[in-house]
Design a protein around this motif. Structure first.
Motif, PDB file in Angstrom:
ATOM      1  N   ALA A  94       0.823  -1.200   0.000  1.00  0.00           N
ATOM      2  CA  ALA A  94       0.000   0.000   0.000  1.00  0.00           C
ATOM      3  C   ALA A  94       0.860   1.254   0.000  1.00  0.00           C
ATOM      4  O   ALA A  94       2.014   1.247   0.455  1.00  0.00           O
ATOM      5  CB  ALA A  94      -0.909   0.006   1.220  1.00  0.00           C
ATOM      6  N   GLU A  95       0.276   2.324  -0.509  1.00  0.00           N
ATOM      7  CA  GLU A  95       0.972   3.611  -0.512  1.00  0.00           C
ATOM      8  C   GLU A  95       0.046   4.689   0.048  1.00  0.00           C
ATOM      9  O   GLU A  95      -1.171   4.634  -0.114  1.00  0.00           O
ATOM     10  CB  GLU A  95       1.408   3.989  -1.922  1.00  0.00           C
ATOM     11  CG  GLU A  95       2.508   3.112  -2.475  1.00  0.00           C
ATOM     12  CD  GLU A  95       2.976   3.571  -3.846  1.00  0.00           C
ATOM     13  OE1 GLU A  95       4.193   3.429  -4.128  1.00  0.00           O
ATOM     14  OE2 GLU A  95       2.144   4.071  -4.617  1.00  0.00           O
ATOM     15  N   LEU A  96       0.666   5.680   0.698  1.00  0.00           N
ATOM     16  CA  LEU A  96      -0.065   6.796   1.273  1.00  0.00           C
ATOM     17  C   LEU A  96       0.289   8.059   0.492  1.00  0.00           C
ATOM     18  O   LEU A  96       1.474   8.367   0.307  1.00  0.00           O
ATOM     19  CB  LEU A  96       0.277   6.987   2.757  1.00  0.00           C
ATOM     20  CG  LEU A  96      -0.204   5.865   3.708  1.00  0.00           C
ATOM     21  CD1 LEU A  96       0.706   4.645   3.646  1.00  0.00           C
ATOM     22  CD2 LEU A  96      -0.278   6.379   5.134  1.00  0.00           C
ATOM     23  N   PHE A  97      -0.722   8.763   0.063  1.00  0.00           N
ATOM     24  CA  PHE A  97      -0.522   9.971  -0.734  1.00  0.00           C
ATOM     25  C   PHE A  97      -0.747  11.188   0.165  1.00  0.00           C
ATOM     26  O   PHE A  97      -1.869  11.653   0.352  1.00  0.00           O
ATOM     27  CB  PHE A  97      -1.466   9.966  -1.938  1.00  0.00           C
ATOM     28  CG  PHE A  97      -1.185   8.834  -2.887  1.00  0.00           C
ATOM     29  CD1 PHE A  97      -0.352   9.022  -3.978  1.00  0.00           C
ATOM     30  CD2 PHE A  97      -1.727   7.571  -2.673  1.00  0.00           C
ATOM     31  CE1 PHE A  97      -0.081   7.982  -4.863  1.00  0.00           C
ATOM     32  CE2 PHE A  97      -1.458   6.518  -3.540  1.00  0.00           C
ATOM     33  CZ  PHE A  97      -0.620   6.721  -4.630  1.00  0.00           C
ATOM     34  N   LEU A  98       0.342  11.678   0.725  1.00  0.00           N
ATOM     35  CA  LEU A  98       0.299  12.730   1.727  1.00  0.00           C
ATOM     36  C   LEU A  98       0.888  14.025   1.172  1.00  0.00           C
ATOM     37  O   LEU A  98       1.169  14.134  -0.016  1.00  0.00           O
ATOM     38  CB  LEU A  98       1.050  12.270   2.986  1.00  0.00           C
ATOM     39  CG  LEU A  98       0.664  10.873   3.512  1.00  0.00           C
ATOM     40  CD1 LEU A  98       1.540  10.490   4.690  1.00  0.00           C
ATOM     41  CD2 LEU A  98      -0.807  10.842   3.899  1.00  0.00           C
ATOM     42  N   GLU A  99       1.090  15.003   2.059  1.00  0.00           N
ATOM     43  CA  GLU A  99       1.739  16.253   1.677  1.00  0.00           C
ATOM     44  C   GLU A  99       2.934  16.499   2.575  1.00  0.00           C
ATOM     45  O   GLU A  99       2.877  16.226   3.793  1.00  0.00           O
ATOM     46  CB  GLU A  99       0.767  17.439   1.799  1.00  0.00           C
ATOM     47  CG  GLU A  99      -0.338  17.448   0.766  1.00  0.00           C
ATOM     48  CD  GLU A  99      -1.231  18.672   0.911  1.00  0.00           C
ATOM     49  OE1 GLU A  99      -1.096  19.378   1.944  1.00  0.00           O
ATOM     50  OE2 GLU A  99      -2.039  18.923   0.015  1.00  0.00           O
ATOM     51  N   ASN A 100       4.029  17.001   2.012  1.00  0.00           N
ATOM     52  CA  ASN A 100       5.182  17.354   2.836  1.00  0.00           C
ATOM     53  C   ASN A 100       5.008  18.771   3.384  1.00  0.00           C
ATOM     54  O   ASN A 100       3.959  19.396   3.193  1.00  0.00           O
ATOM     55  CB  ASN A 100       6.482  17.217   2.046  1.00  0.00           C
ATOM     56  CG  ASN A 100       6.512  18.099   0.808  1.00  0.00           C
ATOM     57  OD1 ASN A 100       5.780  19.092   0.713  1.00  0.00           O
ATOM     58  ND2 ASN A 100       7.355  17.735  -0.156  1.00  0.00           N
ATOM     59  N   ARG A 101       6.023  19.289   4.035  1.00  0.00           N
ATOM     60  CA  ARG A 101       5.919  20.608   4.654  1.00  0.00           C
ATOM     61  C   ARG A 101       5.720  21.712   3.632  1.00  0.00           C
ATOM     62  O   ARG A 101       5.203  22.783   3.954  1.00  0.00           O
ATOM     63  CB  ARG A 101       7.163  20.885   5.495  1.00  0.00           C
ATOM     64  CG  ARG A 101       7.269  19.969   6.724  1.00  0.00           C
ATOM     65  CD  ARG A 101       8.501  20.261   7.536  1.00  0.00           C
ATOM     66  NE  ARG A 101       8.585  19.381   8.707  1.00  0.00           N
ATOM     67  CZ  ARG A 101       9.601  19.377   9.563  1.00  0.00           C
ATOM     68  NH1 ARG A 101      10.629  20.212   9.377  1.00  0.00           N
ATOM     69  NH2 ARG A 101       9.603  18.558  10.606  1.00  0.00           N
ATOM     70  N   GLU A 102       6.139  21.472   2.419  1.00  0.00           N
ATOM     71  CA  GLU A 102       5.950  22.454   1.339  1.00  0.00           C
ATOM     72  C   GLU A 102       4.610  22.262   0.631  1.00  0.00           C
ATOM     73  O   GLU A 102       4.342  22.859  -0.399  1.00  0.00           O
ATOM     74  CB  GLU A 102       7.079  22.344   0.316  1.00  0.00           C
ATOM     75  CG  GLU A 102       8.434  22.848   0.817  1.00  0.00           C
ATOM     76  CD  GLU A 102       9.069  21.907   1.828  1.00  0.00           C
ATOM     77  OE1 GLU A 102       8.946  20.663   1.646  1.00  0.00           O
ATOM     78  OE2 GLU A 102       9.647  22.393   2.819  1.00  0.00           O
ATOM     79  N   GLN A 103       3.759  21.383   1.224  1.00  0.00           N
ATOM     80  CA  GLN A 103       2.432  21.064   0.696  1.00  0.00           C
ATOM     81  C   GLN A 103       2.500  20.469  -0.712  1.00  0.00           C
ATOM     82  O   GLN A 103       1.613  20.652  -1.537  1.00  0.00           O
ATOM     83  CB  GLN A 103       1.523  22.309   0.709  1.00  0.00           C
ATOM     84  CG  GLN A 103       1.226  22.793   2.121  1.00  0.00           C
ATOM     85  CD  GLN A 103       0.216  23.912   2.146  1.00  0.00           C
ATOM     86  OE1 GLN A 103       0.196  24.777   1.279  1.00  0.00           O
ATOM     87  NE2 GLN A 103      -0.641  23.903   3.154  1.00  0.00           N
ATOM     88  N   GLN A 104       3.569  19.743  -0.958  1.00  0.00           N
ATOM     89  CA  GLN A 104       3.718  19.026  -2.215  1.00  0.00           C
ATOM     90  C   GLN A 104       3.371  17.556  -1.996  1.00  0.00           C
ATOM     91  O   GLN A 104       3.471  17.035  -0.879  1.00  0.00           O
ATOM     92  CB  GLN A 104       5.156  19.149  -2.732  1.00  0.00           C
ATOM     93  CG  GLN A 104       5.565  20.579  -3.059  1.00  0.00           C
ATOM     94  CD  GLN A 104       7.037  20.681  -3.398  1.00  0.00           C
ATOM     95  OE1 GLN A 104       7.861  19.903  -2.907  1.00  0.00           O
ATOM     96  NE2 GLN A 104       7.389  21.648  -4.245  1.00  0.00           N
ATOM     97  N   LEU A 105       2.955  16.886  -3.048  1.00  0.00           N
ATOM     98  CA  LEU A 105       2.595  15.468  -2.940  1.00  0.00           C
ATOM     99  C   LEU A 105       3.772  14.661  -2.429  1.00  0.00           C
ATOM    100  O   LEU A 105       4.894  14.771  -2.920  1.00  0.00           O
ATOM    101  CB  LEU A 105       2.152  14.937  -4.305  1.00  0.00           C
ATOM    102  CG  LEU A 105       1.750  13.457  -4.344  1.00  0.00           C
ATOM    103  CD1 LEU A 105       0.547  13.189  -3.444  1.00  0.00           C
ATOM    104  CD2 LEU A 105       1.450  13.027  -5.772  1.00  0.00           C
ATOM    105  N   TRP A 106       3.487  13.825  -1.444  1.00  0.00           N
ATOM    106  CA  TRP A 106       4.517  13.000  -0.806  1.00  0.00           C
ATOM    107  C   TRP A 106       3.980  11.568  -0.761  1.00  0.00           C
ATOM    108  O   TRP A 106       3.093  11.254  -0.005  1.00  0.00           O
ATOM    109  CB  TRP A 106       4.790  13.526   0.591  1.00  0.00           C
ATOM    110  CG  TRP A 106       5.821  12.785   1.387  1.00  0.00           C
ATOM    111  CD1 TRP A 106       6.878  12.073   0.916  1.00  0.00           C
ATOM    112  CD2 TRP A 106       5.885  12.697   2.820  1.00  0.00           C
ATOM    113  NE1 TRP A 106       7.610  11.543   1.961  1.00  0.00           N
ATOM    114  CE2 TRP A 106       7.015  11.925   3.139  1.00  0.00           C
ATOM    115  CE3 TRP A 106       5.102  13.219   3.840  1.00  0.00           C
ATOM    116  CZ2 TRP A 106       7.394  11.643   4.457  1.00  0.00           C
ATOM    117  CZ3 TRP A 106       5.455  12.952   5.161  1.00  0.00           C
ATOM    118  CH2 TRP A 106       6.593  12.173   5.455  1.00  0.00           C
ATOM    119  N   VAL A 107       4.516  10.723  -1.600  1.00  0.00           N
ATOM    120  CA  VAL A 107       4.072   9.329  -1.674  1.00  0.00           C
ATOM    121  C   VAL A 107       4.917   8.500  -0.709  1.00  0.00           C
ATOM    122  O   VAL A 107       6.141   8.420  -0.844  1.00  0.00           O
ATOM    123  CB  VAL A 107       4.189   8.775  -3.108  1.00  0.00           C
ATOM    124  CG1 VAL A 107       3.670   7.334  -3.154  1.00  0.00           C
ATOM    125  CG2 VAL A 107       3.399   9.648  -4.074  1.00  0.00           C
TER     126      VAL A 107
END
Length: 377
Positions: free
Chosen positions: A53-66
């Motif tokens: 599984a993968e989680l599609f989150l955001e990093n501190r710069e609000q960029q996509l972070w898989v």
């Protein structure tokens, strides 16, 4: 023909039971995620997710972070197992179709004053429900995990008659809105659990219309908890919703939960309109009626339609019973809001009183430090 009807009935019941069991299985998977991430149980987090599984989150710069699940689990490895880390999770909704499902989970971070909404895609793999992907978004929130329990009824008719009834939608909505704004989480319970009947829905009222078309809110009404799913220790208050349904099933059940909230948690017992029927049998640990010697409001017997068929189905009269058992029943002219506050007992006369009742409950809890009751403890 009779055999065909019997077959169709059995088939329908079996399909409902199957859907309920699948929902329960999905809830178990989501609970593994919630409790795993709240208490640093990495094995339970792993158990909730598909291995790739993968989680599609955001990093501190609000960029996509898989984030692969193995990396995500690593976030919790260095924290003490079994220690609550101030993440408070609640299942908001589940939408299942065959072997796939979508789910929402609310994650509260009270110290950061944040509310995350996690959205999951699940799939049934080799007989087990697994999360195959997750995404999330956050916003600021005043919620701290405090909970209030709404008591509703499963009765859709007055007694054994063919006269329809339900739980008053306005009494649910007006109270819910006030508690939500005050930062409380609301759970619903009914004697049998599951979907509850609704009555007195007015889409001309903007607040009612707003909640009627709120899928997350309506999910809660369609999936109320049964009493054995409720942990009384989680709640700051219990509120008995009115409507004709409240006269049936509720006064005979959910008594221990209410008394535990009132006595063990030092919480508030509240009701509005016919919801006051739910408190007539409540007794404290000394065996005395909880409302004895206190001011109580609700829908007065004098305002019922004498001789009406629905009234013949009532198992008792609210005002008469309250007064016979030592309560001081108070009410105002018909069509006006009226709320009585007597210690930690807060009661209202009618649907117009639901908002005022909720405001009084919040004020009462704030005055006595009711914020110390928190879910997940």
């Amino acid at each position: 023909m009779k055999n065909l009807l019997l077959f169709l009935l059995i088939f329908a019941v079996s399909q409902i039971a199957l859907a309920q069991s699948e929902t329960a299985a999905i809830e178990n998977t989501l609970t593994d995620y919630i409790e795993g991430t709240s208490y640093n149980y990495t094995d339970r987090i792993n158990n909730a997710f598909y291995e790739n599984a993968e989680l599609f989150l955001e990093n501190r710069e609000q960029q996509l972070w898989v984030v692969p699940i193995k990396e995500y689990v690593g976030f919790f490895k260095d924290s003490k197992r079994g220690t609550f880390n101030n993440r408070i999770g609640n299942i908001i909704s589940i939408d299942q179709y065959e072997n796939i499902a979508l789910a929402k989970v609310e994650i509260l971070m009270p110290k950061s004053e944040l509310r995350y909404m996690d959205m999951f895609l699940l799939k049934k793999l080799e007989g087990e429900w697994k999360i195959i992907s997750k995404t999330a978004a956050k916003r600021s929130s005043n919620k701290k995990g405090k909970k209030i329990l709404f008591v509703t009824s499963n009765a859709d008719h007055y007694g054994d008659s063919d006269i329809s009834t339900g739980n008053s939608f306005s009494e649910i909505v007006f109270a819910f809105d006030e508690f939500d704004k005050a930062g409380y989480i609301v759970d619903f319970v009914s004697p049998e659990g599951g979907a509850i009947p609704l009555s007195y829905i007015q889409t001309s009222n903007e607040l009612q219309k707003k909640y009627l078309y709120d899928s997350d809110f309506m999910y809660g009404l369609g999936h109320s908890n049964s009493p054995d799913e409720i942990n009384a220790a989680d709640y700051s208050a219990i509120y008995y919703v009115g409507g004709g349904s409240a006269m049936f099933g509720v006064p005979e059940t959910i008594q221990k939960i209410a008394v535990d909230i009132y006595e063990n948690n030092k919480g508030v017992v509240a009701s509005v309109c016919h919801g006051t029927a739910g408190i007539v049998n409540l007794k404290n640990k000394e065996g005395k009626y909880l409302f004895a010697g206190k001011k109580v409001s609700g829908y007065p017997d004098e305002y019922e339609r004498a001789g009406a068929d629905y009234l013949k189905e009532f198992p008792f009269m609210i005002k008469k019973t309250i007064e016979e058992r030592g309560g001081h029943f108070k009410y105002a002219p018909r069509g006006s809001s009226h709320v009585e506050v007597d210690g930690r007992l807060v009661t209202g006369q009618n649907n117009l009183s639901a908002k005022g009742m909720a405001e009084a409950v919040v004020k009462t809890l704030s005055a006595q430090g009711g914020e110390n009751i928190q879910s997940q403890q």
